[in-house]
Each structure stands twice: as C-alpha cells, then as structure tokens.
Design a protein around this motif. Sequence first.
Motif, PDB file in Angstrom:
ATOM      1  N   GLY A  75       0.781  -1.232   0.000  1.00  0.00           N
ATOM      2  CA  GLY A  75       0.000   0.000   0.000  1.00  0.00           C
ATOM      3  C   GLY A  75       0.807   1.273   0.000  1.00  0.00           C
TER       4      GLY A  75
ATOM      5  N   GLU B  55     -10.166   0.584  12.426  1.00  0.00           N
ATOM      6  CA  GLU B  55      -9.931   0.823  11.000  1.00  0.00           C
ATOM      7  C   GLU B  55     -11.283   1.047  10.317  1.00  0.00           C
TER       8      GLU B  55
ATOM      9  N   GLY C  55      -8.150  -3.671   6.519  1.00  0.00           N
ATOM     10  CA  GLY C  55      -7.229  -3.846   5.412  1.00  0.00           C
ATOM     11  C   GLY C  55      -6.719  -5.267   5.364  1.00  0.00           C
ATOM     12  N   ARG C  56      -5.696  -5.561   6.148  1.00  0.00           N
ATOM     13  CA  ARG C  56      -5.177  -6.919   6.205  1.00  0.00           C
ATOM     14  C   ARG C  56      -6.243  -7.892   6.680  1.00  0.00           C
TER      15      ARG C  56
ATOM     16  N   TYR D  35      -4.079   2.298   6.137  1.00  0.00           N
ATOM     17  CA  TYR D  35      -4.439   1.746   4.829  1.00  0.00           C
ATOM     18  C   TYR D  35      -5.458   2.626   4.103  1.00  0.00           C
TER      19      TYR D  35
ATOM     20  N   LYS E 176       2.064   4.330   5.639  1.00  0.00           N
ATOM     21  CA  LYS E 176       2.161   3.614   4.367  1.00  0.00           C
ATOM     22  C   LYS E 176       2.410   4.559   3.200  1.00  0.00           C
TER      23      LYS E 176
ATOM     24  N   LEU F 261      -8.780  -0.043  -2.403  1.00  0.00           N
ATOM     25  CA  LEU F 261      -8.624  -1.115  -1.419  1.00  0.00           C
ATOM     26  C   LEU F 261      -9.677  -2.154  -1.770  1.00  0.00           C
TER      27      LEU F 261
ATOM     28  N   THR G  88      -4.112  -3.649  -3.092  1.00  0.00           N
ATOM     29  CA  THR G  88      -3.896  -2.224  -2.835  1.00  0.00           C
ATOM     30  C   THR G  88      -3.038  -1.686  -3.980  1.00  0.00           C
TER      31      THR G  88
END
Length: 443
Positions: free
Chosen positions: A84, A231, A235-236, A267, A293, A380, A419
């Motif tokens: 990312g 978040e 993301g992850r 992210y 990031k 994303l 990403t």
Amino acid sequence: MTDAAHLFGRSLPRMTSAGPNGPRTRALVDTLARYECPGLTARRRRREELSGAPHDPIVWARASGGNVEDADGNVYVDLTGGFGVALLGHALPTVVAAVQSQAGRLLHALGDVSPSREKIALEAALAALVPWPARVILGVSGADAVEAALKTARLATGRAGIVAFEGGYHGLSYGALAACGYREAFRAPFAGQLNPSVRFVPYPSAESAERSLSSLREALADGSVGAVLLEPVLGRGGVVVAPDAALRAVAAATREAGALFLADEIYTGLRRTGPWFRSVAAGCEPDVVVTGKALGGGLPVSAAIVREDVAQAWGDCAGEAIHTSTFLGNPMAAAAALAVLEALHGSDAESALAGCAANFAAALDAPLRGVRSVVTAGLLLGVALDGGSRRALAVCRTLLEAGYIVLTGGAAGDVLTLTPPACLTSAQIDAFVAALRDALDRS
C-alpha cells in the motif's frame, strides 16, 4: 532508450523462461535463508506445505509505476503497491526528485531537539488535512503512530483500557500488538508482556453493526476504557467495510463513555478509499487520526494527527520528551512525504485514483469461479475465495508465475487483498483480471 525500458512502469508482465525463481533469485534466497529471522523462512515452508506450491520469494531489483523487476529480469505488475506504500506508483518522479535534492542538503537532523525545516513543514501540512486545530506526532512505521495514539489516550483520559475490533490489524510492536485483533496467534507468544486491559468486540460491518455496538457499549460501561481503536475498512483483515452510520455510532458511544476515538487510517487514508480520511468524511470527528504507508511514497514515515485540545495532555510531562526517537521527522522521509502530499492535492492524482478505482470495479464485476464476494473501497479491494487459505495461496502462486504480485488476507487467509497503484493502466487491469480468472479456473 528501448521500447521495453520506456514502457517499464506501464508494462504487462514479461517473464523469462526460468519464471519467478531464476538462478540469481535462487542464489539470493539461499543466502537469505541463512541469515534472516527463521520465523520468516518457516512461514514460507508452511505455506508450501499448505498449498502444495513453492513459496520462495522473488527478489526485487527495481520498481517504477505499476511494475516490479526481479533479480532475474522478470517484470511483474504489482497489485500490492508495496503493502500500500506506492499509492501513486513506485518511484513517483516528484518523490524521487525531492529525495535526491534533500540528500544533497541534509540527511539527518536532531529530531525533537533541533528539527529540520522539512519536519516542520510536514507537521503543518498534516495538521491541515483535518478540519479542526490539530497537533502532529511523527513516527517511522504505522505501528509507531498507533502507539503514539494509544499513549495520547492514556495521558488524556488517565485510563489504561482499550477496545479494539476483531479482524483489526495495527502493527506488531508491543503496544499495537496488544490491540491486534487480526489473529490471536500473533499475540499469544507474547501475552505475558502485553497490555491486559484490551478487549475485542465484533467489527461493525453491515452484517454485524448492531452486535458490535452492543458489545462496545458493554465494554465501555465500567469506565475503564480510554481508547477505542478502529480501521474504517479492515485492510489486512480482509477488506471489510464499516458503513458510515456504524462508524458514527462507534464514535458517539466512545465519546459518551469519556474515551478517545482513534481512527487507524494507515491503509484507508490519503485518498485510497476516496476522501483524505474516511472516518473524517463519515462525520466521526476522531480524536486521533493515524496515517502512514503511502505517506512517504516509499520512505518510512507515519503520523498521529491529534486534536488540539486532546494533544494538550502531552504538555503535563514535566518538561521531558517522553515520546521521541532518533529518526523522528527524518529530513529525507519528510521531504518525500511533502512531495506525496503535494501530488495528492493535485487534480491529476484525483483523476488517476478515481479512474483506476472505477476500472477495477468494472473489471471485477463479472462473476468469477469460486469467488464468494468482491469488495471495492476505492483502491482497497478484497476478492474472497471459496476453498480456504490453501486455494488462496495456490492462486497467488499461479498469479506470480503469470507475472502478477498479490497477497492474501482475512482472518482465514482466503481473501486476495489488493492495494494497487493508481497509475495502473486499463490494459494492465484487464490483463490481471484475465490472469485471475485463469488462476481460479485452474485451482
């Protein structure tokens, strides 16, 4: 300049006959296996056993735009954007120019004691990204910035308790790790050294928002919680989107309980999902926004952007700098970040981000074999597969052999998390989706 060299950055994959693990790469990976932490080597071995496919890494030699070249000359299209980082593309020319210019003037300053001009300018630029008076705490990694946010909450509220969310990933240094809901296995080996006052509640997705909010209010009820860390999109954790109304409800419940709402936008922020910060655009008015990031365009830098009134809690620290580091506000990283922010403010970047996101959404709209769902939040994206992590890893390896770099995510490891850089062309995107379709059909 040859046509191939000229096109590097906007090229389709170009693979040598040896494929992803040619002789130079194999020699380098053998050296890597002798010297790197054995936990990483063991992870690759476990993935090989699970998927039945080799998982030796490729070794990056250069990158530009949407392309990566490995040590054997294979050219790939990078759908990860370097975790990312390369939101606008690898080796963005304005970032490279800023770093080269800065390198000739000042590589390092004296952090919080005697800062560089670049550090001061970066803090001002970051504070201007939120619509209220703010102070900035810089870091090197995303986890640094998360820990700055958690420390801020402890100072501002006097409470040690933290509520985090299942599936959330905030980094692996100790303060951040304690609040990592991505996988319990990450925390378990270090449990005795982590903050015991962390509680996890369900993530407020569209399907689980009511259950999440009920669990959150229950966790907040005893008045011991000083921070709620979220978040806006996992993301992850597999690209799970929290609706705006759910985000606002989480923020409101947090505020009512006297805790701070910390938005981890490492992210999701800096326009990857559309706005500068998704939590701000949703109307949450977070007490701290965390970013990283893409901020450095390839150099390590992060930041916690703290509300002015909340940040005043740091002023009671007896005149000592109780949160600092040698490389705080490093001039090279600050110069790179300033170049990234300048680019993101431009209309060209806005058009590229929106156009690339629309191209991906359109290309992934048709049904794909063995795919449960496709989630797109700007740039994303998550492609959730049937067949568990075994199939996801096999698909990733097949894609790598075809010249596409992809990672898996999600609690079960069965989501392809994308990403991509905003500079990918429609030809690169369409070719990737065709390769994905083939990999799915073969798995």
